[in-house]
Design a protein around this motif. Sequence first.
Motif, PDB file in Angstrom:
ATOM      1  N   ASN A  38      53.753  82.578  37.684  1.00  0.00           N
ATOM      2  CA  ASN A  38      52.908  81.983  38.720  1.00  0.00           C
ATOM      3  C   ASN A  38      52.168  82.966  39.609  1.00  0.00           C
ATOM      4  N   SER A  84      54.636  79.074  50.226  1.00  0.00           N
ATOM      5  CA  SER A  84      54.616  77.615  50.375  1.00  0.00           C
ATOM      6  C   SER A  84      53.266  77.105  50.858  1.00  0.00           C
ATOM      7  N   GLY A  86      55.300  72.037  46.589  1.00  0.00           N
ATOM      8  CA  GLY A  86      54.975  70.880  45.767  1.00  0.00           C
ATOM      9  C   GLY A  86      54.772  71.229  44.309  1.00  0.00           C
ATOM     10  N   ARG A  87      54.384  72.467  44.041  1.00  0.00           N
ATOM     11  CA  ARG A  87      54.246  72.915  42.650  1.00  0.00           C
ATOM     12  C   ARG A  87      55.505  73.627  42.181  1.00  0.00           C
ATOM     13  N   LEU A  88      56.153  74.318  43.134  1.00  0.00           N
ATOM     14  CA  LEU A  88      57.418  74.993  42.847  1.00  0.00           C
ATOM     15  C   LEU A  88      58.499  74.385  43.722  1.00  0.00           C
ATOM     16  N   LYS A  89      59.723  74.393  43.222  1.00  0.00           N
ATOM     17  CA  LYS A  89      60.853  73.923  44.019  1.00  0.00           C
ATOM     18  C   LYS A  89      61.138  74.937  45.123  1.00  0.00           C
ATOM     19  N   PHE A 102      51.983  76.917  47.067  1.00  0.00           N
ATOM     20  CA  PHE A 102      52.853  76.551  45.958  1.00  0.00           C
ATOM     21  C   PHE A 102      53.883  75.488  46.327  1.00  0.00           C
ATOM     22  N   ASP A 148      62.945  77.875  43.830  1.00  0.00           N
ATOM     23  CA  ASP A 148      62.074  78.802  43.101  1.00  0.00           C
ATOM     24  C   ASP A 148      61.350  79.732  44.074  1.00  0.00           C
ATOM     25  N   SER A 187      46.766  80.480  46.869  1.00  0.00           N
ATOM     26  CA  SER A 187      47.087  79.065  46.692  1.00  0.00           C
ATOM     27  C   SER A 187      48.429  78.742  47.312  1.00  0.00           C
TER      28      SER A 187
END
Length: 112
Positions: A39, A78, A89-92, A87, A95, A85
Motif C-alpha cells: 500500500n 488514517s 476505511g481501506r485498512l484495518k 487509509f 494494519d 491518501s
Amino acid sequence: MIKTLSLLLTLVITIFTLAFAPQAKAANLAHGGQIFANNCASCHIGGGNVVNPGKTLKQADLTANQRDTVEAIITKVSKGGGGMSAFAGRLKEEDIADVAAYVLSQAANDWK
C-alpha cells in the motif's frame, strides 16, 4: 491492623487487575512490512517520498515533521493529507498500527 488489611486489600486488587487486564498487543513488524509493500511502497520506496521529497520516512524528516511517534504516523496514515491518501476505511486499525511500527523501526535502521 486496619493499615495491614488496607494494604493487603490494595495488593490483592492490584494483582487481580494486572492478571486480568487486557494486554496491549505488540505490533507485528512483518505484517506491517507486508502492508507497507502492498500500500505504501509505490510512493515511499526505501523510505523516500516521490510526491514530496522533503517529507520522507527517514528519521530526520519524521522528527522534523513531528511524525516520529506511532500515534503521529497512525494519524497521518488514517487521515492522509498533503498529497497522501487516507487509509482509514481501506485498512484495518491493526494494519495501520503495524505499518506505523514498521515505519519507525525502518527509520531507526536507516531503511536498510
